[in-house]
Write a protein that holds these residues in place. Structure first.
Motif, mmCIF file in Angstrom:
data_model
loop_
_atom_site.group_PDB
_atom_site.id
_atom_site.type_symbol
_atom_site.label_atom_id
_atom_site.label_comp_id
_atom_site.label_asym_id
_atom_site.label_seq_id
_atom_site.Cartn_x
_atom_site.Cartn_y
_atom_site.Cartn_z
ATOM 1 N N TRP A 19 -9.210 5.504 17.395
ATOM 2 C CA TRP A 19 -7.973 4.974 17.369
ATOM 3 C C TRP A 19 -7.547 4.462 18.512
ATOM 4 C CZ3 TRP A 19 -5.525 4.470 12.631
ATOM 5 C CH2 TRP A 19 -6.085 5.128 11.368
ATOM 6 N N THR A 20 -6.961 3.530 18.297
ATOM 7 C CA THR A 20 -6.058 2.987 19.456
ATOM 8 C C THR A 20 -5.323 2.508 19.543
ATOM 9 O OG1 THR A 20 -8.160 1.549 19.734
ATOM 10 C CG2 THR A 20 -6.107 0.392 20.759
ATOM 11 N N ARG A 21 -3.722 3.521 20.525
ATOM 12 C CA ARG A 21 -2.434 2.786 20.344
ATOM 13 C C ARG A 21 -2.547 2.036 20.758
ATOM 14 N NH1 ARG A 21 0.623 7.387 19.954
ATOM 15 N NH2 ARG A 21 -0.021 8.936 20.383
ATOM 16 N N THR A 22 -1.296 0.855 20.350
ATOM 17 C CA THR A 22 -1.044 0.297 20.119
ATOM 18 C C THR A 22 0.115 -0.801 21.346
ATOM 19 O OG1 THR A 22 0.730 -0.810 18.559
ATOM 20 C CG2 THR A 22 -1.591 -0.738 17.956
ATOM 21 N N GLY A 23 0.794 0.869 21.192
ATOM 22 C CA GLY A 23 2.230 0.800 22.180
ATOM 23 C C GLY A 23 3.116 -0.033 21.536
ATOM 24 N N ASP A 24 3.040 -0.522 20.099
ATOM 25 C CA ASP A 24 4.420 -1.505 19.249
ATOM 26 C C ASP A 24 4.645 -0.514 18.856
ATOM 27 O OD1 ASP A 24 3.844 -3.798 20.523
ATOM 28 O OD2 ASP A 24 2.120 -3.814 19.128
ATOM 29 N N LYS A 25 6.168 -0.024 18.050
ATOM 30 C CA LYS A 25 7.190 0.639 17.614
ATOM 31 C C LYS A 25 7.316 -0.250 15.718
ATOM 32 C CE LYS A 25 8.609 3.868 19.056
ATOM 33 N NZ LYS A 25 8.431 5.417 19.520
ATOM 34 N N TYR A 26 6.540 0.412 14.875
ATOM 35 C CA TYR A 26 6.900 -0.028 13.671
ATOM 36 C C TYR A 26 7.516 0.703 12.455
ATOM 37 C CZ TYR A 26 4.472 -4.161 14.280
ATOM 38 O OH TYR A 26 3.663 -6.112 14.300
ATOM 39 N N GLU A 27 8.852 -0.314 11.438
ATOM 40 C CA GLU A 27 8.874 0.698 10.358
ATOM 41 C C GLU A 27 7.617 -0.058 9.251
ATOM 42 O OE1 GLU A 27 12.599 -0.104 7.274
ATOM 43 O OE2 GLU A 27 12.446 -0.543 8.962
ATOM 44 N N ILE A 28 7.981 0.819 8.412
ATOM 45 C CA ILE A 28 6.466 1.024 7.038
ATOM 46 C C ILE A 28 7.541 1.002 5.664
ATOM 47 C CG2 ILE A 28 4.880 1.581 5.666
ATOM 48 C CD1 ILE A 28 3.897 2.887 8.071
ATOM 49 N N THR A 29 7.983 -0.524 5.129
ATOM 50 C CA THR A 29 8.157 -0.661 3.751
ATOM 51 C C THR A 29 8.387 0.192 2.944
ATOM 52 O OG1 THR A 29 7.636 -2.548 2.904
ATOM 53 C CG2 THR A 29 9.290 -2.587 5.365
ATOM 54 N N ALA A 30 9.274 0.203 1.853
ATOM 55 C CA ALA A 30 8.309 0.651 0.435
ATOM 56 C C ALA A 30 7.336 0.245 0.338
ATOM 57 C CB ALA A 30 9.472 1.021 -0.560
ATOM 58 N N GLU A 31 7.132 -0.898 0.593
ATOM 59 C CA GLU A 31 6.395 -1.708 -0.461
ATOM 60 C C GLU A 31 4.832 -1.746 0.573
ATOM 61 O OE1 GLU A 31 9.741 -2.663 -1.240
ATOM 62 O OE2 GLU A 31 9.491 -3.389 0.540
ATOM 63 N N GLY A 32 5.057 -1.252 1.939
ATOM 64 C CA GLY A 32 3.632 -1.125 2.371
ATOM 65 C C GLY A 32 3.953 -2.076 3.524
ATOM 66 N N ARG A 33 4.767 -2.661 3.990
ATOM 67 C CA ARG A 33 4.258 -4.214 4.329
ATOM 68 C C ARG A 33 5.379 -3.274 5.672
ATOM 69 N NH1 ARG A 33 3.657 -9.137 3.196
ATOM 70 N NH2 ARG A 33 4.280 -9.440 0.577
ATOM 71 N N PHE A 34 4.970 -3.554 7.438
ATOM 72 C CA PHE A 34 4.594 -3.195 8.547
ATOM 73 C C PHE A 34 6.413 -3.873 9.021
ATOM 74 C CE2 PHE A 34 1.326 -1.245 8.169
ATOM 75 C CZ PHE A 34 0.881 0.006 8.097
ATOM 76 N N VAL A 35 7.516 -3.144 9.798
ATOM 77 C CA VAL A 35 7.853 -4.575 10.130
ATOM 78 C C VAL A 35 8.013 -4.396 11.611
ATOM 79 C CG1 VAL A 35 10.055 -5.228 10.211
ATOM 80 C CG2 VAL A 35 9.512 -4.272 7.763
ATOM 81 N N TYR A 36 8.033 -5.872 12.356
ATOM 82 C CA TYR A 36 8.152 -4.843 14.297
ATOM 83 C C TYR A 36 9.495 -4.749 14.808
ATOM 84 C CZ TYR A 36 7.466 -5.559 19.546
ATOM 85 O OH TYR A 36 7.604 -6.269 20.106
#
Length: 513
Positions: free
Chosen positions: A390-407
């Motif tokens: 695994w690689t840490r990206t240093g980015d914070k994300y929210e995952i929606t109920a539909e499985g999409r990633f929101v920066y």
């Protein structure tokens, strides 16, 4: 003996065997409009490999490439891979002091440099203790250097050296947006790993495509766009060695008729504004992609309305080589980064390493075959970033109920207001939704009670009046993203500090907030 897995065999030499010797692989968009066929690329890269050997550059030694996007670049890059010397694709917009650091840090024994960059590069080259050969591309070669054509003269063509897919192929240097740049080492197999995943399964690149990448070859994103993906299918790349301003981008779209346009959010935003006062060119575009930073929803929607083509916003990194999280053709939701690219696994974790539930915010980790083997001479940083597979990206994300990633923002850029995480990007999107705002950046600032609150720095569009725009912005943010997230302070600036690849350097704004 095991099969030779030198990446140059797949991306260059096989096209001759498959009948594409006379097809143009690269062509320049300006000046002499030189071009390079697949057959010529195979021959010239063999000659470059032989020239490295003739010059005494032995396998696994580093070759620093401070080269503009021009015909010679693919010859040098693939020739280096054939010789199993390690090309280091370096940003052509750096300062002398950063070149000084990188040349010493990498211990490069050979430097390939475009003539236009000599004034900035040569003072650093003169101080590099390991540098033995300096090759100048175009123009006259100063004393102590050799011209590119003289470098090739007398060399015997050399076919690709036998290597395994896990052997080091090339280096990139990270942007160094929060400190000195780090050498990122990539292996031969990583190149095809990106073309087999994003290139084939998301971009769907074809042999008849013509690709133009605003991002330059030195950028991991640009390397994939301009070299890896087109060469994986026998397509054609348009190279431009100058600054990609909105008028230039529009002209290239009109003149060169690319079918795939690879941009970055700052360029898309500026070009959308340019089209407000200039005609939109007739184009042959079937696909646009974006990476480098998250694409604002407003910019994506407006671009699609103007040019009738989607922008696939995605996320990649120097450490992962290209995009591993992306929107898909026909399934674009602007304001999100889409879903995992086939071949990659993603997860978001909290500060304790536990996976977050949908709706929460966590750091994004990625697993895939294109991951770098580590940083050069940065063991503690390598251990912190590369955790097994695994690689840490240093980015914070929210995952929606539909499985999409929101920066939400870089890990270092996130902050809490009233105990709730605030995403700088979310507030910035709300700010640039105002018709008078071109760009925005948000950072934390402490109020008189010592509590962190959002501060915004904005760049106004030409003709927009600050006294009319500013009173409307706080209300706009409250309505769009939440009452507690509005910027308590708003400062109008001429421009925002950015890396050479277009990423906003919020840490510089935090210093003055």
């Amino acid at each position: 003996m095991s099969e030779n897995q030198n990446a140059a065999l797949y991306f260059v030499d096989r096209h001759v065997d498959e009948g594409r010797a006379d097809k143009v692989a690269f062509r320049e968009a300006a000046g002499a409009k030189r071009s390079l066929t697949y057959g010529a690329l195979a021959q010239r890269s063999d000659l470059v490999a032989g020239a490295f050997e003739q010059a005494g550059v032995v396998p696994e030694q580093r070759v620093a490439c401070i080269v503009l996007d021009q015909i010679e670049y693919p010859e040098i890059f693939w020739g280096a891979l054939k010789a199993h010397v390690i090309p280091i694709a370096l940003n052509t917009l750096l300062s002398t002091s950063i070149y000084d650091f990188i040349l010493k840090d990498s211990r490069a024994t050979c430097l390939m440099v475009s003539h236009e960059l000599l004034d900035v590069v040569m003072p650093a080259a003169a101080q590099a203790p390991h540098l033995k050969t300096i090759v100048v591309i175009g123009g006259e070669a100063p004393e102590g250097t050799i011209s590119y054509e003289d470098f090739l003269t007398g060399a015997a063509p050399k076919q690709a050296v036998h290597v395994g897919e896990d052997e080091c192929a090339f280096w990139l240097y990270s942007s160094g947006s929060t400190g000195q740049p780090k050498g990122v080492r990539h292996v031969h197999g990583a190149l095809q790993a990106t073309s087999d995943t994003y290139g084939a399964q998301v971009l769907g690149i074809r042999e008849d495509d013509v690709v133009y990448s605003v991002a330059k070859i030195f950028f991991a994103y640009g390397l994939g766009n301009a070299m890896t993906f087109p060469l994986s299918v026998g397509a054609t790349t348009v190279l431009f060695n100058g600054r990609p301003t909105p008028d230039v981008a529009a002209q290239i779209i009109a003149d060169e008729q690319p079918t795939i346009f690879c941009g970055v959010p700052t360029l898309y935003a500026a070009t959308v504004h340019y089209f407000e006062n200039n005609p939109v060119p007739q184009s042959n575009l079937r696909m646009c992609i974006s990476a480098g930073e998250a694409l604002p929803e407003e910019v994506g929607n407006t671009w699609q309305e103007l040019l009738n083509v989607e922008i696939l916003d995605g996320v990649g990194s120097t450490e992962m080589l290209h995009i591993f999280l992306s929107n898909r053709p026909g399934d674009v939701v602007y304001g999100t980064s889409g879903m995992a690219v086939p071949g990659y696994e993603l997860r978001c974790v909290d500060e304790d390493g536990a996976e977050i539930a949908p709706g929460g915010v966590g750091e994004l980790l990625v697993r895939g075959a294109s991951a770098a083997e580590g940083y050069w001479n940065k063991r503690s940083k390598s251990r912190a970033t590369f955790e097994g597979e695994w690689t840490r990206t240093g980015d914070k994300y929210e995952i929606t109920a539909e499985g999409r990633f929101v920066y939400c923002g870089r890990t270092d850029d996130m902050f809490k207001v009233s105990g709730i995480w605030v995403s700088p990007f979310e507030v910035e999107q709300a700010l640039i939704a105002h018709p008078g705002v071109l760009e925005a950046a948000v950072v934390p600032k402490r109020d008189e009670e010592g509590l962190e609150k959002p501060q915004a720095f904005i760049v106004l569009k030409p003709g927009a009046a600050a006294d009319k725009v500013l009173p409307e912005l706080k209300t706009l943010v409250k309505e769009k993203v939440g009452a507690w997230k509005y910027p308590r302070w708003i400062e109008v600036v001429e421009d925002l500090p950015k890396t050479a690849t277009g990423k906003i350097q919020r840490f510089k704004l935090r210093e003055v907030a």
